[in-house]
Design a protein around this motif. Structure first.
Motif, mmCIF file in Angstrom:
data_model
loop_
_atom_site.group_PDB
_atom_site.id
_atom_site.type_symbol
_atom_site.label_atom_id
_atom_site.label_comp_id
_atom_site.label_asym_id
_atom_site.label_seq_id
_atom_site.Cartn_x
_atom_site.Cartn_y
_atom_site.Cartn_z
ATOM 1 N N ILE A 530 -30.781 -46.835 6.675
ATOM 2 C CA ILE A 530 -30.257 -48.208 6.622
ATOM 3 C C ILE A 530 -28.740 -48.197 6.499
ATOM 4 O O ILE A 530 -28.031 -48.958 7.173
ATOM 5 C CB ILE A 530 -30.930 -48.999 5.489
ATOM 6 C CG1 ILE A 530 -32.369 -49.309 5.915
ATOM 7 C CG2 ILE A 530 -30.181 -50.298 5.203
ATOM 8 C CD1 ILE A 530 -33.162 -50.097 4.916
ATOM 9 N N ASN A 531 -28.211 -47.298 5.667
ATOM 10 C CA ASN A 531 -26.746 -47.157 5.575
ATOM 11 C C ASN A 531 -26.160 -46.865 6.950
ATOM 12 O O ASN A 531 -25.150 -47.449 7.348
ATOM 13 C CB ASN A 531 -26.372 -46.000 4.641
ATOM 14 C CG ASN A 531 -26.339 -46.440 3.191
ATOM 15 O OD1 ASN A 531 -26.459 -47.620 2.903
ATOM 16 N ND2 ASN A 531 -26.188 -45.483 2.306
ATOM 17 N N ALA A 532 -26.819 -45.944 7.657
ATOM 18 C CA ALA A 532 -26.314 -45.555 8.981
ATOM 19 C C ALA A 532 -26.292 -46.772 9.902
ATOM 20 O O ALA A 532 -25.302 -47.038 10.586
ATOM 21 C CB ALA A 532 -27.185 -44.447 9.567
ATOM 22 N N PHE A 577 -20.859 -48.447 -6.359
ATOM 23 C CA PHE A 577 -19.742 -48.424 -5.422
ATOM 24 C C PHE A 577 -20.229 -48.895 -4.055
ATOM 25 O O PHE A 577 -21.126 -48.303 -3.468
ATOM 26 C CB PHE A 577 -19.143 -47.022 -5.285
ATOM 27 C CG PHE A 577 -18.023 -47.001 -4.275
ATOM 28 C CD1 PHE A 577 -16.759 -47.416 -4.635
ATOM 29 C CD2 PHE A 577 -18.265 -46.648 -2.952
ATOM 30 C CE1 PHE A 577 -15.739 -47.456 -3.707
ATOM 31 C CE2 PHE A 577 -17.252 -46.686 -2.023
ATOM 32 C CZ PHE A 577 -15.986 -47.090 -2.402
ATOM 33 N N THR A 578 -19.644 -49.943 -3.577
ATOM 34 C CA THR A 578 -20.039 -50.431 -2.267
ATOM 35 C C THR A 578 -18.843 -51.064 -1.579
ATOM 36 O O THR A 578 -17.930 -51.566 -2.226
ATOM 37 C CB THR A 578 -21.192 -51.456 -2.372
ATOM 38 O OG1 THR A 578 -21.541 -51.872 -1.062
ATOM 39 C CG2 THR A 578 -20.791 -52.672 -3.193
ATOM 40 N N THR A 579 -18.831 -50.998 -0.261
ATOM 41 C CA THR A 579 -17.785 -51.665 0.504
ATOM 42 C C THR A 579 -18.385 -52.870 1.216
ATOM 43 O O THR A 579 -17.727 -53.509 2.018
ATOM 44 C CB THR A 579 -17.193 -50.710 1.551
ATOM 45 O OG1 THR A 579 -18.257 -50.232 2.373
ATOM 46 C CG2 THR A 579 -16.490 -49.548 0.890
ATOM 47 N N LYS A 580 -19.651 -53.095 0.903
ATOM 48 C CA LYS A 580 -20.335 -54.187 1.606
ATOM 49 C C LYS A 580 -20.255 -55.481 0.805
ATOM 50 O O LYS A 580 -20.152 -55.433 -0.428
ATOM 51 C CB LYS A 580 -21.794 -53.788 1.836
ATOM 52 C CG LYS A 580 -21.881 -52.584 2.770
ATOM 53 C CD LYS A 580 -23.225 -51.929 2.786
ATOM 54 C CE LYS A 580 -23.101 -50.588 3.501
ATOM 55 N NZ LYS A 580 -24.313 -49.789 3.403
ATOM 56 N N PRO A 581 -20.325 -56.591 1.505
ATOM 57 C CA PRO A 581 -20.226 -57.857 0.777
ATOM 58 C C PRO A 581 -21.390 -58.030 -0.185
ATOM 59 O O PRO A 581 -22.446 -57.427 -0.016
ATOM 60 C CB PRO A 581 -20.272 -58.910 1.884
ATOM 61 C CG PRO A 581 -20.836 -58.220 3.073
ATOM 62 C CD PRO A 581 -20.482 -56.780 2.945
ATOM 63 N N GLY A 585 -24.973 -55.184 -0.177
ATOM 64 C CA GLY A 585 -25.091 -53.875 -0.821
ATOM 65 C C GLY A 585 -24.934 -53.975 -2.326
ATOM 66 O O GLY A 585 -24.131 -54.744 -2.828
ATOM 67 N N THR A 586 -25.742 -53.192 -3.044
ATOM 68 C CA THR A 586 -25.570 -53.120 -4.492
ATOM 69 C C THR A 586 -24.751 -51.881 -4.838
ATOM 70 O O THR A 586 -24.286 -51.747 -5.953
ATOM 71 C CB THR A 586 -26.924 -52.984 -5.203
ATOM 72 O OG1 THR A 586 -27.534 -51.775 -4.760
ATOM 73 C CG2 THR A 586 -27.812 -54.147 -4.891
ATOM 74 N N GLY A 587 -24.638 -50.964 -3.888
ATOM 75 C CA GLY A 587 -23.896 -49.730 -4.154
ATOM 76 C C GLY A 587 -24.715 -48.711 -4.910
ATOM 77 O O GLY A 587 -24.194 -47.717 -5.389
ATOM 78 N N GLY A 589 -27.646 -47.411 -3.513
ATOM 79 C CA GLY A 589 -28.457 -46.650 -2.558
ATOM 80 C C GLY A 589 -28.209 -45.156 -2.613
ATOM 81 O O GLY A 589 -29.133 -44.370 -2.846
ATOM 82 N N LEU A 590 -26.963 -44.755 -2.405
ATOM 83 C CA LEU A 590 -26.655 -43.327 -2.356
ATOM 84 C C LEU A 590 -26.784 -42.692 -3.729
ATOM 85 O O LEU A 590 -27.188 -41.542 -3.849
ATOM 86 C CB LEU A 590 -25.233 -43.113 -1.825
ATOM 87 C CG LEU A 590 -25.075 -43.320 -0.321
ATOM 88 C CD1 LEU A 590 -23.617 -43.152 0.068
ATOM 89 C CD2 LEU A 590 -25.940 -42.337 0.441
ATOM 90 N N ASN A 591 -26.437 -43.456 -4.750
ATOM 91 C CA ASN A 591 -26.536 -42.927 -6.109
ATOM 92 C C ASN A 591 -27.980 -42.551 -6.423
ATOM 93 O O ASN A 591 -28.267 -41.463 -6.898
ATOM 94 C CB ASN A 591 -26.018 -43.989 -7.078
ATOM 95 C CG ASN A 591 -26.034 -43.510 -8.503
ATOM 96 O OD1 ASN A 591 -26.849 -43.954 -9.293
ATOM 97 N ND2 ASN A 591 -25.163 -42.572 -8.837
HETATM 98 N N1 LIG Z 1 -23.500 -43.814 7.085
HETATM 99 C C1 LIG Z 1 -22.410 -44.344 6.494
HETATM 100 N N2 LIG Z 1 -21.284 -44.550 7.217
HETATM 101 C C2 LIG Z 1 -20.197 -45.082 6.633
HETATM 102 N N3 LIG Z 1 -20.115 -45.426 5.319
HETATM 103 C C3 LIG Z 1 -21.201 -45.230 4.570
HETATM 104 C C4 LIG Z 1 -22.399 -44.683 5.106
HETATM 105 N N4 LIG Z 1 -23.306 -44.605 4.109
HETATM 106 C C5 LIG Z 1 -22.701 -45.090 3.007
HETATM 107 N N5 LIG Z 1 -21.442 -45.468 3.271
HETATM 108 C C6 LIG Z 1 -20.475 -46.008 2.315
HETATM 109 O O1 LIG Z 1 -20.905 -45.701 1.001
HETATM 110 C C7 LIG Z 1 -21.012 -46.885 0.229
HETATM 111 C C8 LIG Z 1 -22.106 -46.731 -0.779
HETATM 112 O O2 LIG Z 1 -23.364 -46.653 -0.156
HETATM 113 P P1 LIG Z 1 -24.670 -47.011 -0.958
HETATM 114 O O3 LIG Z 1 -25.836 -46.765 -0.093
HETATM 115 O O4 LIG Z 1 -24.636 -46.286 -2.252
HETATM 116 O O5 LIG Z 1 -24.491 -48.526 -1.281
HETATM 117 P P2 LIG Z 1 -24.571 -49.759 -0.267
HETATM 118 O O6 LIG Z 1 -25.194 -49.308 1.006
HETATM 119 O O7 LIG Z 1 -23.236 -50.346 -0.199
HETATM 120 O O8 LIG Z 1 -25.535 -50.728 -1.019
HETATM 121 P P3 LIG Z 1 -27.137 -50.586 -1.126
HETATM 122 O O9 LIG Z 1 -27.527 -49.273 -0.527
HETATM 123 O O10 LIG Z 1 -27.399 -50.654 -2.571
HETATM 124 O O11 LIG Z 1 -27.651 -51.734 -0.369
HETATM 125 C C9 LIG Z 1 -21.240 -47.977 1.232
HETATM 126 O O12 LIG Z 1 -20.823 -49.213 0.746
HETATM 127 C C10 LIG Z 1 -20.403 -47.515 2.416
HETATM 128 O O13 LIG Z 1 -19.061 -47.868 2.252
#
Ligand SMILES: Nc1ncnc2c1ncn2[C@@H]1O[C@H](COP(=O)(O)OP(=O)(O)OP(=O)(O)O)[C@@H](O)[C@H]1O
Ligand SMILES: [Mg+2]
Lengths: 632, 357
Positions: A530-532, A577-581, A585-587, A589-591
């Motif tokens: 989903i991030n991708a 940490f998130t760059t999404k509005p 994103g809650t930030g 996901g990756l954590n």
């Molecule tokens: N495939 C990617 N390409 C570019 N940036 C990415 C990618 N995956 C993650 N990021 C960056 O890492 C940040 C953190 O990702 P993370 O999955 O933790 O949170 P999120 O996607 O913003 O929110 P959530 O997953 O909780 O909906 C993202 O906001 C984005 O800036």
């Protein structure tokens, strides 16, 4: 559980963690998170050390103060005894001086009396008689140096003077003078009387052996000759006095000038020995008493100073004890406060942890919800055409009713007819068969429709199977898992939420099964995919691939999206940490993904060039996690 | 019976879906099918279609984009979007870019879909085609993405001059929006303002409204009912709706029952509004001048309960207004203090006239 260490470039070495199910997420934030700060322990150690140092320093100060006090006391005591000693000495000296001057004065008077009584009548003629006796030949004899280097008269010289004495004693009138002197000195404290002439020759001595002795160099004689009486206190073990030899006596000898009566002319010198033994004894006794008093005083002072010292020492130990008590009380109070604070901090940490877990849970639910919505919509396609086809087939079957009835009737007729002819009333039949407009093609069509329905049902069950494979709610949490199969399900489901301008390519390599918590791994994969897709604006491609690499299963999720700015690359795994509005994103996901991977003894790494997409790689250990999983 | 059956093109990447549609429609229509956009566009050059029905999600191209192409290539054809997804973004674009006639969700109703197609065929054959005034529409769409700046302002086309009797009705309770709208459109554009449903009904009844610009809600009250019901009776009134609310169902109803001309997500750029109002006015003239065209924008009847609930809300708004003695109440009560019954009477008269209740 065996902790198997493993290494992989780019991966931190870590113990294989148990793949425990419930809390892959909780774990990473719990005990295996940043080392816990043990407030109470550190506080207790630090403050005890600090207090000990304070108490120690204070005790040393107190000790030093005690020492100082003792020193001062000692010095005071020493000073005190010194003054006392000096006082005693001075007092004694003064008494002696007084004694001396009193006796001297007495002797001077005595001499006057003596001179008045005896000189004019007895001694003056006698001295005149002795004057012709020459002493020069004796005086001409050389003095010799004795062993101590002191010049003294040799025996011949003394004998010479003794000879002079004998000649003096042989002079007429000696006996009368001697008798008079002894008579007048009897019963007095005067033990001895000597008379010298102006040459310094002993003209008379109550001790006869001394008559004739030369006093020319005697300091007392010289002084008296110059007009000043000279007195001296001496102690004699044996002394020949008028009344025989006396022992152990303190005597004052005074050289006294004899003045011619009625004039100041010195005509001779008297030497008087008076006994002061009783006075001296008295003085000594007084001194002794004073000394005893002084000693007593000194003793008292010592006692007092000892008492003071004891009091000071006691006060010091009381102070140290009080300080210790205060410190202990302070420590106790602080300890209670800190413990309360620690409890509060701990409970706050727990609350935070709880909130974090809840957020993690809700993040998971949000992702799932999104997917459920996507899946629901995806179901609409097979549902749409299947429903359509079934309804049409039912309609069609209605059209087949009459033809089938006719056919049945016909076959019955044919079977029941013995002959080989059947009569058909065409007129009636035409009317009855009017409604039949079905063709054989329609039957084919119905079959095809229902065939498509079957396909639709297959599609729907495929979706259901993938959903079940994704959630795995009906499976053991920890099990052998084919990561490729999991990825297939995730990709299949994720397609429903990925815009169709994004192509998803799957390239699965041969990999062994691993023991893990599949539903959690699926969550990682879904997050990454989903991030991708969120990173891709417009057209793009996501490539999901797997391979075995140095004891790990490696899963790559690569995209052609925006890539990650190196400035934030460090932070993307941080919670929140998130760059999404907001709302997107809650930030977390990756954590969460990294927590899960680490709980499995693996890790997630990222490789990205801004503008050229990003590749996230998940590493999962093949061996160790399997062992850990079995043990768990 | 007509000389020829209606000619329908079905496009869906899932072959089973087009087969199913063929089976469903083949009896009454001449059905052509394509499973990708390229094939479909080729068919468009070969046949003169009455109706084009497309899936939204297809690999390579979305249904909205495809139907936008269809709008250019075959303006006569009525466009229907068929989708299993309630994708808000796609819906908004289907309004603004593709001007679809209907938005149909999967699974479709096999009784209603043939009727809908038949209706569309009839309209396509009888109503003259509306040649898309491509530039304006496209410019409007493009300006969505363009930055707001002096450049954007400099090439703004001059508004078509308003004819006598034409006016624009703005339904919104936000004073800021009202003011910025005034600034953007200028003094020569007649804009009436309605801050609540009662005022809106009054304004619509009062004078010739050409274009309605409205928020989805004023206060907590849903305005889309008014738009849908009004469009049913007055197809020549062109509606532009903006909203910050993201609700797919609202947009779908606005398409199917309101034939909304444009749907603008908030916040929007002032220059954009200008272009929209301009093209809406043009559309209004088309509809006013050529009544036959109106059929192309025929709406699906809104339910009776929508009408009832709307009337109730209008009355409530009117009463609150008159009772509160708000300054704007003068719009209804011509100086009279006891405005209640008279006002309501007048309003329900207007309501009846407007919606035929
Ligand atoms: N495939 C990617 N390409 C570019 N940036 C990415 C990618 N995956 C993650 N990021 C960056 O890492 C940040 C953190 O990702 P993370 O999955 O933790 O949170 P999120 O996607 O913003 O929110 P959530 O997953 O909780 O909906 C993202 O906001 C984005 O800036
Ligand atoms: Mg994410």
């Amino acid at each position: 559980m065996s902790a198997v260490a493993m290494r992989l470039p780019g991966l931190a070495k870590r113990d294989a963690a148990p793949v425990d199910p419930d809390a892959a997420v909780a774990k990473a934030h719990g005990p295996s998170g940043p080392a816990k700060f043990r407030l109470i322990r550190y506080f207790a150690i630090a403050s005890l050390v600090a207090f000990a140092v304070v108490a120690g320093v204070f005790a040393v100060f107190e000790l030093k103060q005690g020492d100082f006090f003792r020193e001062v006391q000692d010095r005071e005591g020493a000073f005190f005894s010194l003054t006392q000693d000096q006082f005693v000495k001075k007092q004694e000296e003064a008494a002696l001086r007084d004694l001396l001057s009193i006796h001297e004065a007495g002797n001077v008077n005595l001499t006057r009396l003596f001179a008045n009584a005896l000189w004019e009548r007895d001694f003056a003629p006698f001295v005149a008689k002795a004057a012709p006796i020459s002493v020069d030949h004796c005086r001409a004899m050389e003095d010799v140096k004795d062993a101590k280097g002191k010049s003294a008269a040799p025996p011949e010289k003394k004998a010479c003077f003794a000879e002079v004495g004998k000649r003096i004693m042989a002079l007429p009138g000696f006996r009368e003078i001697d008798a008079k002197v002894i008579d007048s000195m009897k019963k007095t404290s005067v033990f001895k009387v000597k008379v010298f002439d102006l040459r310094g020759i002993t003209i008379y001595s109550s001790e006869h052996a001394q008559i004739g002795e030369d006093k020319l160099f005697n300091a007392g004689w010289k002084k008296a000759l110059a007009g000043t009486p000279a007195s001296e206190l001496t102690h004699r073990d044996k002394f020949s006095a008028f009344e025989g030899v006396v022992e152990n006596r303190d005597l004052i000898s005074s050289y006294l000038p004899v003045l011619a009566p009625g004039s100041n002319r010195i005509v001779g010198v008297f030497e008087v020995y008076s006994d002061v033994t009783p006075f001296l004894a008295q003085i000594r006794d007084t001194s002794r008493q004073i000394k005893v008093g002084a000693d007593a005083n000194r003793q008292k002072v010592r006692l007092v100073s000892e008492e003071n010292q004891r009091k000071v020492d006691e006060a010091a130990s009381v102070q140290v004890a009080a300080l210790l008590a205060v410190l202990a009380a302070l420590f106790g109070v602080l300890f209670v406060i800190v413990r309360r604070a620690d409890r509060i901090i701990e409970s706050q940490a727990e609350d935070r942890e709880h909130a974090h877990q809840q957020l993690a849970q809700s993040e998971k639910m949000a992702a799932l919800g999104q997917m459920v919505a996507g899946v629901a919509h995806q179901l609409n396609t097979p549902l749409g055409f299947s429903k359509n086809n079934v309804a049409l087939a039912i309609d069609q079957l209605g059209q087949f009713e009459t033809p089938v009835k006719v056919a049945c009737k016909m076959s019955e007729l044919v079977r029941s007819t013995a002959g080989d002819r059947i009569v058909l009333d065409v007129g009636r039949a035409r009317a009855q068969l009017e409604g039949i407009n079905a063709s054989a093609d329609d039957v084919v069509a119905v079959r095809e429709m229902l065939g498509d329905v079957l396909t639709g049902i297959d599609q729907m069950s495929e979706l259901v199977v993938h959903m079940r494979d994704f959630t795995r709610l009906d499976r053991a949490r920890v099990s052998e898992f084919d990561v490729n199969e999991g990825l297939k399900s995730v990709v299949y489901l994720a397609r429903s939420v990925i815009p169709n301008s994004v192509e998803v390519t799957e390239a699965y390599g041969p990999i062994p099964q691993i023991v893990c918590t599949p539903s959690q791994l699926n969550q990682i994969f879904l997050n990454l995919i989903i991030n991708a897709s969120q990173a891709i604006e417009g057209d793009g491609r996501i490539t999901v691939s797997t391979r075995e690499e140095r004891g790990f299963v490696r899963i790559d999720v690569a995209d052609t999206g925006s890539g990650i700015d190196p400035a934030i690359a460090e932070r993307i795994f941080e919670p929140y940490f998130t760059t999404k509005p907001e709302g997107v994103g809650t930030g977390l996901g990756l954590n969460i993904a990294r927590d899960i991977a680490r709980a499995h003894g693996g890790d997630i790494t990222v490789d990205s060039a801004p503008g050229h997409g990003a590749t996230f790689s998940v590493f999962l250990p093949i061996g160790s996690a399997a062992e850990a999983g079995r043990a768990a | 019976m007509e000389a020829t059956k209606g000619r329908v093109l079905c496009v869906d990447d899932e072959p089973h879906v087009v087969r199913a549609l063929q089976w469903l429609l083949r009896k009454d229509f001449e059905v052509h099918a394509a499973t990708n956009a390229a094939d479909a566009l080729r068919l468009l050059t070969q046949f003169d279609f009455d109706v084009v029905m497309s899936d939204q999600r297809m690999p390579g191209i979305t249904g909205v984009e495809f139907l936008r192409d269809v709008r250019r290539a075959a303006p006569r054809a009525m466009r229907i979007l068929l989708t299993g997804y309630s994708d808000l973004d796609a819906m908004v674009r289907s309004v603004n870019e593709s001007e679809v006639y209907r938005f149909v969700t999967k699974p479709w109703n096999i009784r209603e879909l043939p009727l809908l197609v038949a209706e569309a065929v009839e309209i396509a054959r009888q109503a003259p085609a509306v040649v898309p005034d491509a530039d304006v529409a496209q410019e409007a769409v493009d300006s969505l993405a363009a930055p707001v700046g002096p450049g954007a302002v400099s090439h703004r086309p001059t508004l078509v001059a308003m004819r006598a009797g034409e006016s624009i009705l703005l339904i919104d309770d936000d004073e800021g929006v009202r003011r910025s709208m005034h600034d953007v459109l200028g003094a020569d554009v007649r804009v009436r303002h309605a801050g609540n449903l009662a005022e809106a009904v009054h304004a619509l009844d009062d004078g010739a409204v050409s274009v309605v610009i409205s928020d989805v809600r004023v206060g907590a009250v849903d305005v889309t009912r008014l738009i849908r019901l009004m469009k049913q009776k007055h197809p020549e009134v062109v509606t532009v709706v903006f909203s910050g609310v993201k609700d797919a169902q609202v947009v779908m109803d606005l398409i199917n029952q309101g034939q909304v001309y444009r749907f603008i997500p908030k916040p929007f750029k002032p220059g954009f509004i200008r272009l929209i109002v301009d093209s809406a006015l043009r559309r209004h003239r088309q509809l006013a001048d050529t009544p036959e065209v109106r059929r192309r924008f025929q709406v699906q009847a809104a339910g009776e309960e929508a009408k009832v609930s709307l009337l109730r809300d209008v009355e409530r708004a009117a009463l609150a207004f008159a009772g509160g003695g708000a300054p704007g109440a003068g719009a209804f009560a011509d100086g009279g203090t006891d405005a209640g019954p008279g006002l309501l009477g007048r309003l329900s008269g207007g309501f009846r006239r407007l919606f035929g209740a």
